[in-house]
Write a protein that holds these residues in place. Structure first.
Motif, short mmCIF file in Angstrom:
data_model
loop_
_atom_site.label_atom_id
_atom_site.label_comp_id
_atom_site.label_asym_id
_atom_site.label_seq_id
_atom_site.Cartn_x
_atom_site.Cartn_y
_atom_site.Cartn_z
N GLY A 85 0.80 -1.21 0.00
CA GLY A 85 0.00 0.00 0.00
C GLY A 85 0.84 1.26 0.00
O GLY A 85 2.06 1.22 -0.17
N VAL A 86 0.18 2.38 0.21
CA VAL A 86 0.84 3.69 0.22
C VAL A 86 0.37 4.51 1.42
O VAL A 86 -0.77 4.40 1.84
N PRO A 87 1.25 5.36 1.97
CA PRO A 87 0.87 6.19 3.11
C PRO A 87 0.33 7.57 2.72
O PRO A 87 -0.11 8.33 3.57
N LEU A 88 0.39 7.91 1.42
CA LEU A 88 0.07 9.27 0.99
C LEU A 88 -0.74 9.23 -0.29
O LEU A 88 -0.43 8.47 -1.22
N VAL A 89 -1.79 10.05 -0.34
CA VAL A 89 -2.59 10.22 -1.56
C VAL A 89 -2.63 11.71 -1.85
O VAL A 89 -3.09 12.49 -1.03
N GLN A 90 -2.10 12.10 -3.02
CA GLN A 90 -2.15 13.49 -3.44
C GLN A 90 -3.22 13.62 -4.51
O GLN A 90 -3.28 12.83 -5.45
#
Length: 179
Positions: A85-90
């Motif tokens: 997964g990812v910790p950041l969504v821009q």
């Protein structure tokens, strides 16, 4: 205005809400005033993200699926989601004042049991759904003349052959969330 007062309140710059759907899914709604960019930071990585503009029936992303290299591919695009997964969504929009609706999924089965002692594992009250935390907000990248006097002064004294670029946002307004 005293030196401790902020010139803007949070609700003047960013409007947001969060709604928990089930144990590992939540929907966030987010809109910044006079901006095209918002950001979501998660304390636990999200493994699935769906973004759409509010009021639109069209989902701007699709459900990630795994390819042969164990990377999640968003069908119809070149976007990959790492297995962890990812910790950041821009979030970016071509239009000003866009309201984003973001549906995220956490991997709630991948809770790190090493962080809990044996005592905590057996004797703590289990919540129906684990709490998810992070920060949510919007960013301002554009300089509007008169808003940032130091930047205006820099432009005034900048040689005609030079240019000024910014790698990071000029301003970020965010706050913690808990769902």
């Amino acid at each position: 205005m005293s030196s401790q007062e902020a010139p803007y309140a949070w609700d003047d710059l960013v409007v947001s809400s969060a709604k928990r759907i089930d144990a590992d899914v939540a929907i966030f709604t987010l809109r910044g005033k006079k901006t095209k960019s918002c950001v979501m930071r998660f304390d636990q990585n999200v493994i699935e993200v769906h973004v759409r503009r509010a009021g639109s029936d069209h989902d701007d992303t699709s459900i990630p699926v795994h390819d042969d290299n164990d990377m999640e591919v968003v069908p119809g695009s070149d976007y990959f989601m790492p297995p962890k997964g990812v910790p950041l969504v821009q979030l970016f929009s071509r239009d000003w004042d866009t309201t984003f609706e973001v549906k995220v999924r956490w991997n709630t089965t991948a809770v790190d049991s090493e962080k809990q002692s044996l005592w905590q594992t057996f004797f703590t009250r289990r919540e129906k759904w684990p709490r998810q935390t992070g920060r949510i907000g919007c960013q301002w990248h554009e300089n509007i003349e008169g808003r940032l006097p130091a930047l205006d002064e820099l432009f005034e004294h900048l040689p005609s052959w030079a240019t000024l670029t910014v790698k990071r946002p000029l301003l970020t307004a965010d706050r913690a969330f808990l769902v």
